[in-house]
Design an enzyme around this catalytic site. Structure first.
Site, PDB file in Angstrom:
ATOM      1  CG  ASP A  13      -1.890  -1.169   1.216  1.00 41.26           C
ATOM      2  OD1 ASP A  13      -2.194  -1.683   0.114  1.00 41.26           O
ATOM      3  OD2 ASP A  13      -2.292  -1.601   2.307  1.00 41.26           O
ATOM      4  CE  LYS A  16       2.330  -2.455  -4.343  1.00 39.18           C
ATOM      5  NZ  LYS A  16       2.134  -2.065  -2.927  1.00 39.18           N
ATOM      6  N   GLY A  40      -4.570  -4.227  -3.774  1.00 40.78           N
ATOM      7  CA  GLY A  40      -5.543  -3.187  -4.117  1.00 40.78           C
ATOM      8  C   GLY A  40      -4.731  -1.968  -4.511  1.00 40.78           C
ATOM      9  CG  HIS A  41      -1.968  -2.047  -7.013  1.00 44.79           C
ATOM     10  ND1 HIS A  41      -1.062  -2.616  -7.866  1.00 44.79           N
ATOM     11  CD2 HIS A  41      -1.713  -2.586  -5.783  1.00 44.79           C
ATOM     12  CE1 HIS A  41      -0.294  -3.458  -7.190  1.00 44.79           C
ATOM     13  NE2 HIS A  41      -0.681  -3.459  -5.929  1.00 44.79           N
ATOM     14  CD  GLN A 222       0.734  -8.868  -2.475  1.00 48.07           C
ATOM     15  OE1 GLN A 222       1.390  -9.558  -3.217  1.00 48.07           O
ATOM     16  NE2 GLN A 222      -0.504  -8.528  -2.751  1.00 48.07           N
TER      17      GLN A 222
HETATM   18  P1  GDP Z   1      -0.766   0.325  -3.557  1.00 50.10           P
HETATM   19  O1  GDP Z   1      -1.355  -0.942  -3.080  1.00 50.10           O
HETATM   20  O2  GDP Z   1       0.712   0.399  -3.320  1.00 50.10           O
HETATM   21  O3  GDP Z   1      -1.116   0.658  -4.973  1.00 50.10           O
HETATM   22  O4  GDP Z   1      -1.389   1.481  -2.640  1.00 50.10           O
HETATM   23  P2  GDP Z   1      -2.951   1.632  -2.243  1.00 50.10           P
HETATM   24  O5  GDP Z   1      -3.689   2.115  -3.426  1.00 50.10           O
HETATM   25  O6  GDP Z   1      -3.432   0.411  -1.570  1.00 50.10           O
HETATM   26  O7  GDP Z   1      -2.851   2.720  -1.093  1.00 50.10           O
HETATM   27  C1  GDP Z   1      -2.294   3.974  -1.311  1.00 50.10           C
HETATM   28  C2  GDP Z   1      -3.352   5.023  -0.967  1.00 50.10           C
HETATM   29  O8  GDP Z   1      -2.757   6.292  -0.878  1.00 50.10           O
HETATM   30  C3  GDP Z   1      -4.418   5.167  -2.046  1.00 50.10           C
HETATM   31  O9  GDP Z   1      -5.622   5.554  -1.449  1.00 50.10           O
HETATM   32  C4  GDP Z   1      -3.863   6.277  -2.925  1.00 50.10           C
HETATM   33  O10 GDP Z   1      -4.890   6.983  -3.623  1.00 50.10           O
HETATM   34  C5  GDP Z   1      -3.229   7.159  -1.902  1.00 50.10           C
HETATM   35  N1  GDP Z   1      -2.037   7.892  -2.336  1.00 50.10           N
HETATM   36  C6  GDP Z   1      -1.071   7.523  -3.206  1.00 50.10           C
HETATM   37  N2  GDP Z   1      -0.088   8.444  -3.232  1.00 50.10           N
HETATM   38  C7  GDP Z   1      -0.434   9.419  -2.366  1.00 50.10           C
HETATM   39  C8  GDP Z   1       0.174  10.624  -1.933  1.00 50.10           C
HETATM   40  O11 GDP Z   1       1.298  10.990  -2.328  1.00 50.10           O
HETATM   41  N3  GDP Z   1      -0.491  11.373  -1.011  1.00 50.10           N
HETATM   42  C9  GDP Z   1      -1.699  10.989  -0.514  1.00 50.10           C
HETATM   43  N4  GDP Z   1      -2.287  11.781   0.389  1.00 50.10           N
HETATM   44  N5  GDP Z   1      -2.318   9.867  -0.896  1.00 50.10           N
HETATM   45  C10 GDP Z   1      -1.674   9.078  -1.805  1.00 50.10           C
HETATM   46  P1  IMO Z   2      -0.914  -4.179  -2.245  1.00 51.76           P
HETATM   47  O1  IMO Z   2      -0.463  -4.735  -3.556  1.00 51.76           O
HETATM   48  C1  IMO Z   2      -1.034  -4.543   2.111  1.00 51.76           C
HETATM   49  C2  IMO Z   2      -1.095  -8.593   3.775  1.00 51.76           C
HETATM   50  C3  IMO Z   2      -2.359  -9.042   4.469  1.00 51.76           C
HETATM   51  C4  IMO Z   2      -1.785 -10.030   5.469  1.00 51.76           C
HETATM   52  C5  IMO Z   2      -0.651 -10.679   4.686  1.00 51.76           C
HETATM   53  C6  IMO Z   2      -1.021 -11.997   4.034  1.00 51.76           C
HETATM   54  O2  IMO Z   2      -2.195  -3.455  -2.294  1.00 51.76           O
HETATM   55  O3  IMO Z   2       0.194  -3.397  -1.595  1.00 51.76           O
HETATM   56  P2  IMO Z   2      -2.556 -12.732   1.994  1.00 51.76           P
HETATM   57  O4  IMO Z   2      -3.943 -12.314   1.602  1.00 51.76           O
HETATM   58  O5  IMO Z   2      -1.520 -12.444   0.975  1.00 51.76           O
HETATM   59  O6  IMO Z   2      -2.521 -14.138   2.490  1.00 51.76           O
HETATM   60  O7  IMO Z   2      -2.222 -11.832   3.296  1.00 51.76           O
HETATM   61  O8  IMO Z   2      -0.280  -9.744   3.698  1.00 51.76           O
HETATM   62  N1  IMO Z   2      -1.298  -8.098   2.385  1.00 51.76           N
HETATM   63  C7  IMO Z   2      -1.228  -6.815   2.036  1.00 51.76           C
HETATM   64  N2  IMO Z   2      -1.071  -5.704   2.784  1.00 51.76           N
HETATM   65  N3  IMO Z   2      -1.121  -4.437   0.767  1.00 51.76           N
HETATM   66  C8  IMO Z   2      -1.259  -5.537   0.000  1.00 51.76           C
HETATM   67  O9  IMO Z   2      -1.222  -5.494  -1.348  1.00 51.76           O
HETATM   68  C9  IMO Z   2      -1.372  -6.793   0.638  1.00 51.76           C
HETATM   69  N4  IMO Z   2      -1.546  -8.062   0.192  1.00 51.76           N
HETATM   70  C10 IMO Z   2      -1.487  -8.839   1.278  1.00 51.76           C
HETATM   71  O10 IMO Z   2      -3.010  -7.971   5.087  1.00 51.76           O
HETATM   72  O11 IMO Z   2      -1.227  -9.331   6.552  1.00 51.76           O
HETATM   73 MG    MG Z   3      -2.898  -1.605  -1.815  1.00 50.34          MG
END
Ligand code: GDP
Ligand code: IMO
Ligand code: MG
Length: 422
Positions: A13, A16, A40-41, A222
């Site tokens: 998270d 990415k 979840g991207h 991840q």
């Molecule tokens: P990912 O799994 O690495 O793609 O990240 P996620 O989408 O799960 O979580 C990142 C969260 O931060 C999302 O809600 C993005 O919209 C938000 N986000 C990404 N970059 C920034 C940033 O520079 N500032 C803020 N405030 N939010 C961001």
């Molecule tokens: P993105 O790509 C954050 C965490 C879960 C749990 C552990 C194992 O959005 O960054 P799993 O479902 O793989 O068996 O869970 O890894 N986890 C993540 N945490 N971002 C993710 O993906 C994750 N994918 C798995 O919360 O602790």
């Molecule tokens: Mg994510």
């Protein structure tokens, strides 16, 4: 051209999805190499917010081909839903989306097994997303798995039934109730849906790109601290989330890896169980969680928040061979007058170390912090590096000096446009 890799250096998270979407116009192909719908991207542009789970984050860019690589585990039900969610964007999926025939399938029973295993762990549960990731990779390694390319084989149905029987046998040893019928109808429907997509030998597609000077960006899911080998085991996911995972997950030779973009938040978050040395349990942690909207993009669970952890960051840079760092979400820290960075871990015998211990859980670790003055002003609209507050520049330069890697992107908001490229 060599393949560039973008991956998370923390517990996932990091942002990415946002960065892949920002960089995508420079690439001909974006390819996911591991993980599955546990990811979840999030992408934000033109007032839209979109969360992708299995489809690569280059999908909204018209010219770009997106590949789901062999290292991924694919849930056809989630895939169908994701594709339906994209319908309003008029994307030509026949032209822009390719799935490796070697991608492993997630069956409904993999999700049941995930839930049964977690339930049986009691208070030691991993905090899995329960998307069937672990059990699907287990079957891959045990050589029982069914792959995307198998769905067109005449004996697919029989092989599916055989594997389900094995899973039911395992489930019978757990105190776990389930209703398989309910989950099976949408699965069969989704398999039929999947048959209409471009199912390819993606290793050939990618290596042809390398030969013909097309550009490829490998998108990680991840983060390195969730890597099956190097993460905080057993509180990890079931794939190699690191650069080496891009080689095996796409069929790219190590010498064909180019830049490695390592992305990290200006602080840390973790969702699910497991050790987190710099976790904040106080009001500051809560404020970061609120300001950063730190709630899981896949499960909606609150993300635990804490200070930036340099020993962990340096470790992730080392195992991935990171060549450029991207710092995300510095805007969130604008609410603080003061912030901290963990520089070392103090062990129970008093020694200071920068090394990640073998088992984070068993060590009594006290993080040693360096305190920074906060910038305490809104930075979301800053577009030029030279216009950043001096306190934020000091923070960035400190991390660069400590890691020896340049920070070439500073992200200051979730939207595509809220990005400073140096
Ligand atoms: P990912 O799994 O690495 O793609 O990240 P996620 O989408 O799960 O979580 C990142 C969260 O931060 C999302 O809600 C993005 O919209 C938000 N986000 C990404 N970059 C920034 C940033 O520079 N500032 C803020 N405030 N939010 C961001
Ligand atoms: P993105 O790509 C954050 C965490 C879960 C749990 C552990 C194992 O959005 O960054 P799993 O479902 O793989 O068996 O869970 O890894 N986890 C993540 N945490 N971002 C993710 O993906 C994750 N994918 C798995 O919360 O602790
Ligand atoms: Mg994510």
């Amino acid at each position: 051209m060599k393949v560039d890799v973008l991956l998370g250096l923390q517990w996932g998270d990091e942002g990415k999805g946002k960065v892949v979407d920002v960089l995508a116009p420079k690439y001909d192909v974006v390819a996911r190499f591991q993980g599955g719908p546990n990811a979840g991207h999030t992408l934000e542009f033109d007032g839209h917010k979109h969360v992708l789970h299995q489809i690569p984050s280059g999908i909204f860019r018209e010219r770009i081909r997106n590949i789901i690589g062999n290292g991924v585990v694919l849930d056809p039900i989630v895939f169908k839903k994701e594709i339906e969610g994209l319908s309003k964007f008029n994307i030509d999926l026949k032209k822009n989306l390719f799935i490796s025939k070697k991608t492993q399938l997630i069956l409904p029973t993999h999700k049941l097994l995930d839930a049964a295993y977690e339930q049986s762990k009691g208070k030691d549960k991993i905090g899995s997303t329960l998307k069937g990731i672990g059990p699907s990779y287990q079957d891959k390694v045990a050589r029982n798995g069914i792959r995307v390319g198998d769905i067109v084989a005449p004996d697919f149905e029989g092989r599916y039934r055989n594997l389900v029987k094995k899973h039911q046998n395992i489930l019978s040893h757990y105190d776990f109730e389930y209703d398989l019928e309910e989950a099976e109808a949408p699965f069969i429907e989704a398999i039929n849906f999947l048959r209409d997509f471009n199912l390819v030998n993606s290793e050939y597609v990618i290596n042809e790109c390398i030969r013909s000077s097309q550009t490829v960006l490998a998108e990680g899911a991840q983060g390195s601290l969730l890597d099956i080998d190097f993460g905080s085991y057993p509180y990890v996911t079931s794939s190699n989330t690191m650069t080496a995972g891009a080689c095996t997950g796409l069929g790219v030779a190590p010498r064909n890896i180019g830049e490695v973009f390592g992305i990290f938040k200006a602080y840390c978050t973790r969702v699910g169980g497991g050790p987190f040395p710099t976790e904040l349990f106080d009001e500051v942690g809560k404020r970061i969680q609120d300001e950063g909207h730190e709630f899981g993009a896949t499960t909606g669970r609150p993300r635990r928040c804490g200070w930036l952890d340099l020993p962990a960051l340096k470790y992730a840079i080392m195992i991935n061979g990171v060549t450029q760092l991207f710092m995300m979400k510095a805007d969130v820290l604008s609410i603080l007058d003061e912030l901290k960075v963990c520089t070392h871990y103090k062990l129970s015998d008093g020694t200071l170390t920068e090394e990640m211990p073998f088992q984070l859980l068993d060590e009594e670790i006290t993080p040693v912090y360096k305190t920074f003055k906060g910038w305490a002003k809104d930075v979301r609209n800053v577009k030029e590096y030279r216009n950043l507050p001096s306190e934020l520049v000091a923070y960035i330069e400190y991390i660069e000096k400590e890691t020896g890697v340049p920070i070439t992107i500073v992200s200051l908001g979730p939207d595509r446009t809220e990005t400073i490229v140096r």
